[in-house]
Design a protein around this motif. Structure first.
Motif, PDB file in Angstrom:
ATOM      1  N   THR C  88      81.074 -20.273  19.766  1.00  0.00           N
ATOM      2  CA  THR C  88      80.455 -19.652  20.828  1.00  0.00           C
ATOM      3  C   THR C  88      78.911 -19.361  20.708  1.00  0.00           C
ATOM      4  N   MET C  89      78.771 -18.773  19.494  1.00  0.00           N
ATOM      5  CA  MET C  89      77.334 -18.496  18.841  1.00  0.00           C
ATOM      6  C   MET C  89      76.279 -19.734  18.835  1.00  0.00           C
ATOM      7  N   ILE C  90      77.001 -20.499  17.892  1.00  0.00           N
ATOM      8  CA  ILE C  90      76.426 -21.756  17.735  1.00  0.00           C
ATOM      9  C   ILE C  90      76.055 -22.634  19.158  1.00  0.00           C
ATOM     10  N   MET C  91      77.184 -22.759  19.907  1.00  0.00           N
ATOM     11  CA  MET C  91      76.747 -23.792  21.057  1.00  0.00           C
ATOM     12  C   MET C  91      75.956 -23.179  22.112  1.00  0.00           C
ATOM     13  N   SER C  92      76.191 -21.550  22.318  1.00  0.00           N
ATOM     14  CA  SER C  92      75.134 -21.051  23.106  1.00  0.00           C
ATOM     15  C   SER C  92      73.510 -21.157  22.672  1.00  0.00           C
ATOM     16  N   ILE C  93      73.447 -21.110  21.427  1.00  0.00           N
ATOM     17  CA  ILE C  93      72.092 -21.096  20.863  1.00  0.00           C
ATOM     18  C   ILE C  93      71.423 -22.512  21.053  1.00  0.00           C
ATOM     19  N   ILE C 158      75.776 -18.123  27.691  1.00  0.00           N
ATOM     20  CA  ILE C 158      74.418 -19.019  27.756  1.00  0.00           C
ATOM     21  C   ILE C 158      73.361 -18.152  28.768  1.00  0.00           C
ATOM     22  N   PRO C 159      73.745 -17.746  29.616  1.00  0.00           N
ATOM     23  CA  PRO C 159      72.480 -16.981  30.517  1.00  0.00           C
ATOM     24  C   PRO C 159      71.772 -16.009  29.871  1.00  0.00           C
ATOM     25  N   PHE C 160      72.574 -15.276  28.905  1.00  0.00           N
ATOM     26  CA  PHE C 160      71.964 -14.657  28.084  1.00  0.00           C
ATOM     27  C   PHE C 160      71.161 -15.214  26.990  1.00  0.00           C
ATOM     28  N   ALA C 161      71.626 -16.073  26.329  1.00  0.00           N
ATOM     29  CA  ALA C 161      70.876 -17.113  25.366  1.00  0.00           C
ATOM     30  C   ALA C 161      69.702 -17.463  26.054  1.00  0.00           C
ATOM     31  N   VAL C 162      69.618 -18.187  27.050  1.00  0.00           N
ATOM     32  CA  VAL C 162      68.449 -18.823  27.745  1.00  0.00           C
ATOM     33  C   VAL C 162      67.368 -17.537  28.061  1.00  0.00           C
ATOM     34  N   LEU C 163      67.860 -16.668  28.650  1.00  0.00           N
ATOM     35  CA  LEU C 163      66.869 -15.428  28.963  1.00  0.00           C
ATOM     36  C   LEU C 163      66.183 -14.775  27.862  1.00  0.00           C
ATOM     37  N   ILE C 164      67.272 -14.519  26.646  1.00  0.00           N
ATOM     38  CA  ILE C 164      66.727 -14.012  25.582  1.00  0.00           C
ATOM     39  C   ILE C 164      65.511 -14.721  24.718  1.00  0.00           C
ATOM     40  N   THR C 165      65.970 -16.360  24.728  1.00  0.00           N
ATOM     41  CA  THR C 165      65.246 -17.017  23.850  1.00  0.00           C
ATOM     42  C   THR C 165      63.820 -17.189  24.732  1.00  0.00           C
ATOM     43  N   GLY C 202      64.737 -12.983  15.866  1.00  0.00           N
ATOM     44  CA  GLY C 202      65.024 -12.992  17.165  1.00  0.00           C
ATOM     45  C   GLY C 202      66.222 -14.047  17.554  1.00  0.00           C
ATOM     46  N   ILE C 203      66.217 -15.117  16.985  1.00  0.00           N
ATOM     47  CA  ILE C 203      67.260 -16.061  17.431  1.00  0.00           C
ATOM     48  C   ILE C 203      68.560 -15.545  16.997  1.00  0.00           C
ATOM     49  N   THR C 204      68.345 -15.092  15.543  1.00  0.00           N
ATOM     50  CA  THR C 204      69.762 -14.432  15.030  1.00  0.00           C
ATOM     51  C   THR C 204      70.113 -13.347  15.990  1.00  0.00           C
ATOM     52  N   ALA C 205      69.300 -12.477  16.172  1.00  0.00           N
ATOM     53  CA  ALA C 205      69.877 -11.221  17.207  1.00  0.00           C
ATOM     54  C   ALA C 205      70.487 -11.782  18.537  1.00  0.00           C
ATOM     55  N   SER C 206      70.035 -13.092  19.145  1.00  0.00           N
ATOM     56  CA  SER C 206      70.531 -13.580  20.440  1.00  0.00           C
ATOM     57  C   SER C 206      71.961 -14.224  20.044  1.00  0.00           C
ATOM     58  N   ALA C 207      72.109 -14.854  18.602  1.00  0.00           N
ATOM     59  CA  ALA C 207      73.189 -15.300  18.400  1.00  0.00           C
ATOM     60  C   ALA C 207      74.375 -14.325  17.955  1.00  0.00           C
ATOM     61  N   ILE C 208      73.875 -13.204  17.599  1.00  0.00           N
ATOM     62  CA  ILE C 208      74.843 -12.032  17.164  1.00  0.00           C
ATOM     63  C   ILE C 208      75.515 -11.509  18.689  1.00  0.00           C
ATOM     64  N   PHE C 209      74.351 -11.511  19.576  1.00  0.00           N
ATOM     65  CA  PHE C 209      74.654 -11.065  20.957  1.00  0.00           C
ATOM     66  C   PHE C 209      75.887 -12.014  21.621  1.00  0.00           C
ATOM     67  N   PHE C 261      76.953  -5.271  14.470  1.00  0.00           N
ATOM     68  CA  PHE C 261      76.108  -6.221  15.146  1.00  0.00           C
ATOM     69  C   PHE C 261      75.035  -5.303  16.059  1.00  0.00           C
ATOM     70  N   ILE C 262      75.626  -4.437  16.788  1.00  0.00           N
ATOM     71  CA  ILE C 262      74.871  -3.578  17.739  1.00  0.00           C
ATOM     72  C   ILE C 262      73.712  -3.036  16.770  1.00  0.00           C
ATOM     73  N   PHE C 263      74.024  -2.496  15.645  1.00  0.00           N
ATOM     74  CA  PHE C 263      72.973  -1.999  14.748  1.00  0.00           C
ATOM     75  C   PHE C 263      72.061  -3.144  13.937  1.00  0.00           C
ATOM     76  N   ALA C 264      72.367  -4.019  14.143  1.00  0.00           N
ATOM     77  CA  ALA C 264      71.547  -5.421  13.601  1.00  0.00           C
ATOM     78  C   ALA C 264      70.801  -5.787  14.469  1.00  0.00           C
ATOM     79  N   VAL C 265      71.103  -5.948  16.018  1.00  0.00           N
ATOM     80  CA  VAL C 265      70.298  -6.541  17.047  1.00  0.00           C
ATOM     81  C   VAL C 265      69.444  -5.109  17.607  1.00  0.00           C
ATOM     82  N   ARG C 266      69.400  -3.935  17.179  1.00  0.00           N
ATOM     83  CA  ARG C 266      69.046  -2.902  17.966  1.00  0.00           C
ATOM     84  C   ARG C 266      67.459  -2.925  18.335  1.00  0.00           C
ATOM     85  N   LYS C 267      66.865  -3.798  17.457  1.00  0.00           N
ATOM     86  CA  LYS C 267      65.155  -3.588  17.586  1.00  0.00           C
ATOM     87  C   LYS C 267      65.036  -4.665  18.828  1.00  0.00           C
ATOM     88  N   TYR C 268      66.046  -5.659  19.093  1.00  0.00           N
ATOM     89  CA  TYR C 268      65.636  -6.780  19.891  1.00  0.00           C
ATOM     90  C   TYR C 268      66.392  -6.591  21.350  1.00  0.00           C
TER      91      TYR C 268
END
Lengths: 281, 347, 278
Positions: C88-93, C158-165, C202-209, C261-268
């Motif tokens: 999911t992570m790979i495809m959505s990014i 995907i909606p999140f991936a698009v909006l975040i990126t 940032g991409i990593t963060a949205s991938a984690i999301f 994961f939430i810890f890893a992406v908290r900045k974003y």
């Protein structure tokens, strides 16, 4: 590559993907729901609605949303304003408060099960304080109020974070000068919250509420983990039609009903919190 | 050799016409400044030359080669951006050497060139730093060094000094002029600051509403503005304009006085005179003083001449009070004439 | 102002401050204490978990976790969960990021329509898609596969991936790319040399999301898989019959990656939502 074509090439994958896995399935769901052996019909809906569990699960779902969402809205607004004033420890507090964001509804249900089950921590605590001698069975037919409270608490615990994040981001977009100006004109902190934060936060409130309300109608795993079959909800009925009864037509019909409720409430929220043109930050 | 030719270039954004049929030739090694208020199309023209924007119609030639179908990288240009665009993830050294590495230059040559331009821009001691550790002025130097390191045929600059504070801007202006003269590249420089334009340019193209109104040397633009817009845009304070009625055979009535003027015209004209080109005299325009602003070096006086407000720059030793009536005589060889209909200068 | 009128004001301010700190602490406890209870139960022996009354300190017994690991099908389910989440992570990014880039860099006809489509997906109860897809997947042979489920989860992410990126790309000034073009880069070159290094965290963060979205999803997973259950689907299916200690250990395993994961992406987290609002 032609710069005119490039953006279309870039959005093509998403568009194709969403058409296949988002738009097309909705057509299929409708087909399943309205379809029967004799062509188009409302049989599935009639079957589903006339079942004795339907009105209970509809009532449960709506009641749960009606209780949980306002509490979450108030709580997340409170938390967001508290965070916006914080200087030291802001990052840590925010991290702690957003932890539930990463926790699934199933896990949240299990977590609150640890508290409310018969040998759980609530009973242990009450026993330790001498309120009770033997553990009480909170989650049972005899104690439906307690079941509801447990589910509502788990939902509030789990899903306030998503609203918090949206609201904190939204408050971050409001320029400080507005508050300073209001303070100069003599507005108290409460007035500033009422007259500046709330109106300027409307777009964020819209997003937060729409998202949250839709998720509230999808409530499923929390209920399954905590109440089992004690507390039927719409999504759970969908699941059992699909699975236990292998009646995908009926499942699709409930799905469409959930969809209709979601769309209706989205429209209501968007309408109630609309921002006049040009009045944005 | 890098002469730039812009032939019939026009640009529209939707219904908005940003550039109208621009024709301009910039000689090899010339320093050309595109000057105009914001929204006049000067940056759009620069970006079309750079290849960051495509012209709707027209051609761009650099060094005898038509380039308007080429990508920016293939045009032999280098560019300095308004907000510097120093890559934040690279050191100053790697920033300056970025283009050289793209061109697959050997390491030794990259180092030699980077060090040379770094010393030229006085940033040798910053080469190991990242952009976040630099001041605005230092970033500006890196951006210029990065462009110079390419040893381009043409260097394009988009308001490169506008984000610096006044003092630094003055210093960088002088330095830029020296460095660019030495590098012998053709330069196009966009600015809205007329002082910057006057001090740097070999030639200024004054732009207004998507057109080049006048392209000439700074002193020519100042002394002989080709149009009303140029006269009112250049100079601080700008030129004064007074209505002139024809009185026959080269004589014109201005505020009750008779003045010599063009023989060719028979409709009302505008007499234009710079504030510093007026003297106190016995014979001249009667001017009632409305405002006196002592500026140290001189006195700026705003007066009413027959219902029209004009400004005059006078000797700071004079004692002038509001309400005084002065007699101001325009220096005859500095008087210019404009046709209010066409807004163009009249000989 | 005199001291007499000053004192009560200072008092009021001080007590207000204490109230403030107390509520912050209380709200932190509200989040953390239930998690702590789960933690105690997970690190206790099965006997302790089912006994009464409970202690409020974990006994650091790994009996429950061992039982979890040894439970029939559980490790497979865990493996499936990871696999689906990674897919999911790979495809959505890969699918979402280009669109995010297009939204941030180009004005094109239909841009608003496209944004509407993206936002629309968020206003729909997406897990319901699993129902018709279950039928469709049987037809194309994707039923009960990890890949089929990953496709549905990608739709969720995907909606999140698009909006975040989109918000990430918008944070990179276009001039950096333009500078790279003038310095000899192609569009692709400028993207890989300049934009990508800047945007990677940032991409990593949205991938984690995206990973977390898939990792947590229950309904579609339960509907679409039978043999190849993911962990949430497996737990859900066995809720009725599985013993308490299995539920708690399973819940714990579900929670741990989410915490990290939430810890890893908290900045974003906040930057992501700030833009997504509009």
């Amino acid at each position: 590559m032609n710069a005119r074509l490039l953006p279309y090439v870039l959005i093509l994958p998403v568009t194709v993907f969403l058409c296949i896995f988002f738009l097309y399935p909705f057509v299929l769901v409708a087909q399943q729901a309205f379809g029967s052996d004799t062509g188009w019909s409302l049989d599935n809906f009639r079957d589903v609605v006339s079942h004795w569990k339907f009105s209970i699960s509809l009532w449960n779902t709506l009641l749960l949303a009606a209780v949980v969402v306002p509490v979450q809205l108030a709580l997340s607004l409170l938390m967001a304003t508290m965070v916006s004033k914080m200087k030291r420890g802001r990052d840590l507090v925010l991290y702690v408060w957003t932890i539930p964001l990463g926790i699934s509804d199933l896990a949240a249900g299990i977590i609150w099960l640890a508290i409310f089950e018969q040998s759980g921590f609530l009973n242990s605590m009450m026993h330790g304080l001498g309120f009770i001698d033997a553990p009480m069975n909170f989650i049972s037919y005899q104690n439906m109020t307690m079941v509801f409270i447990a589910i509502a608490l788990a939902e509030i615990w789990r899903a306030t974070a998503i609203m918090l994040v949206i609201l904190v981001a939204g408050i971050g977009l409001i320029p400080k000068e507005y508050y300073e100006a209001a303070e100069v004109f003599g507005a108290s902190p409460w007035k500033r919250f009422l007259k500046i934060t709330l109106p300027l936060l409307r777009p964020s409130l819209q997003t937060a509420l729409v998202l949250r309300v839709i998720l509230a109608f999808e409530v499923f795993a929390v209920v399954a983990a905590l109440g089992g079959t004690l507390f039927p909800v719409l999504m759970g009925e969908t699941y059992s039609y699909q699975f236990d009864l292998s009646n995908s037509g009926a499942a699709a019909a409930i799905a469409l009903i959930i969809l209709a409720i979601s769309i209706a409430s989205t429209l209501v929220i968007l309408r109630a919190l609309r921002v006049p043109k040009g009045a944005t930050i | 050799m890098a002469e730039i030719q812009i032939k019939n270039v026009a640009k529209t954004f939707g219904a908005y016409q940003a550039l109208h049929d621009i024709n301009l030739t910039i000689a090899d090694q010339e320093f050309m400044v595109l000057l105009g208020a914001s929204g006049c199309g000067k940056t759009t023209l620069l970006r079309i030359i750079a290849g960051l924007e495509t012209a709707t119609t027209g051609e761009v030639w650099i060094g005898g080669r038509r380039v308007d179908h080429l990508a920016p990288k293939d045009r032999g240009i280098a560019m300095v951006f308004q907000n510097y665009a120093v890559f934040p993830h690279l050191t100053v050294f790697e920033n300056i050497g970025f283009g050289l590495r793209m061109a697959k230059m050997p390491n030794a040559e990259v180092t030699r060139r980077v060090e040379r331009v770094a010393s030229l821009m006085h940033i040798e001691q910053l080469l190991k730093r990242y952009s976040g550790e630099l001041s605005g002025g230092q970033r500006q130097r890196v951006a210029v060094a990065r462009a110079l390191a390419m040893e381009p045929d043409v260097i394009l600059m988009d308001e490169p000094l506008s984000n610096l504070d006044a003092l630094l801007r003055l210093e960088m202006r002088a330095e830029l002029k020296g460095v660019l003269a030495e590098s012998k590249t053709t330069a196009i420089y966009v600015t809205h600051d007329q002082v910057e334009a006057m001090s740097l340019a070999d030639r200024i193209s004054v732009m207004h509403q998507g057109k080049i109104v006048q392209a000439a040397s700074p002193i020519e633009v100042y002394r002989n503005p080709a149009a009303h817009f140029v006269a009112s845009f250049i100079g601080n304070p700008p030129m004064n304009f007074l209505r002139a009625e024809p009185a026959g055979s080269g004589k014109w009535k201005v505020a009750g006085e008779t003045v010599d003027g063009p023989v060719s015209a028979a409709t009302p004209l505008q007499l234009a005179i710079r504030p510093e080109d007026m003297r106190l005299a016995d014979d001249g325009l009667k001017a009632r003083v409305k405002l006196v602003e002592p500026l140290g070096a001189h006195l700026l006086v705003t007066c009413d001449v027959d219902g029209t407000m004009i400004r005059a720059v006078l000797d700071s030793d004079l004692t002038v009070k509001v309400g005084d009536v002065l007699t101001l005589a325009p220096q005859p060889d500095r008087v210019r004439w404009f046709d209010p209909q066409s807004t163009l200068a009249v000989a | 102002m005199t001291a007499a009128t000053d004192a009560p004001q200072i008092d009021a301010r001080r007590s207000g401050r204490w109230l403030y700190i107390a509520s912050v602490v209380l709200l932190c406890a509200w989040v953390l204490v239930p998690l702590y209870f789960l933690f105690i139960n997970t690190l206790s022996s099965p006997e302790t978990v089912n006994s009464f009354p409970k202690g409020f300190v974990p006994e650091f017994d790994f009996g429950s976790l061992r039982f979890f690991a040894g439970f029939q099908g559980m490790i497979d389910a865990l493996y499936n969960s990871v696999l689906v989440a990674v897919l999911t992570m790979i495809m959505s990014i890969l699918i979402g990021a280009p669109a995010g880039y297009a939204l941030s860099r180009f004005d094109f006809r239909g841009k608003e329509l496209f944004r509407m489509l993206i936002l629309l997906t968020r206003a729909f109860p997406l897990p319901l898609l699993a129902l018709p897809l279950a039928v469709l997947f049987i037809r194309v042979g994707l039923d009960d596969t990890v890949f089929g489920l990953a496709l549905v989860h990608t739709t969720l992410a995907i909606p999140f991936a698009v909006l975040i990126t989109f918000s990430l790309f918008s944070g990179i000034p276009i001039e950096l790319e333009e500078a790279a073009w003038t310095l000899g880069c192609t569009r692709l070159g400028a993207f890989t040399k300049v934009v990508l290094p800047l945007i990677l965290p940032g991409i990593t963060a949205s991938a984690i999301f995206a990973f977390v979205i898939s990792w947590n999803e229950v309904f579609a997973a339960a509907v679409l898989t039978i043999e190849n259950r993911t962990l949430p689907a497996f737990l859900l299916q066995s809720l009725a019959e599985s013993p308490l200690h299995l539920k708690f250990a399973g819940g714990f395993i579900l929670v741990v990656p989410a915490l990290i994961f939430i810890f890893a992406v908290r900045k974003y987290l906040f930057a992501m939502w700030g833009i997504a609002n509009r």
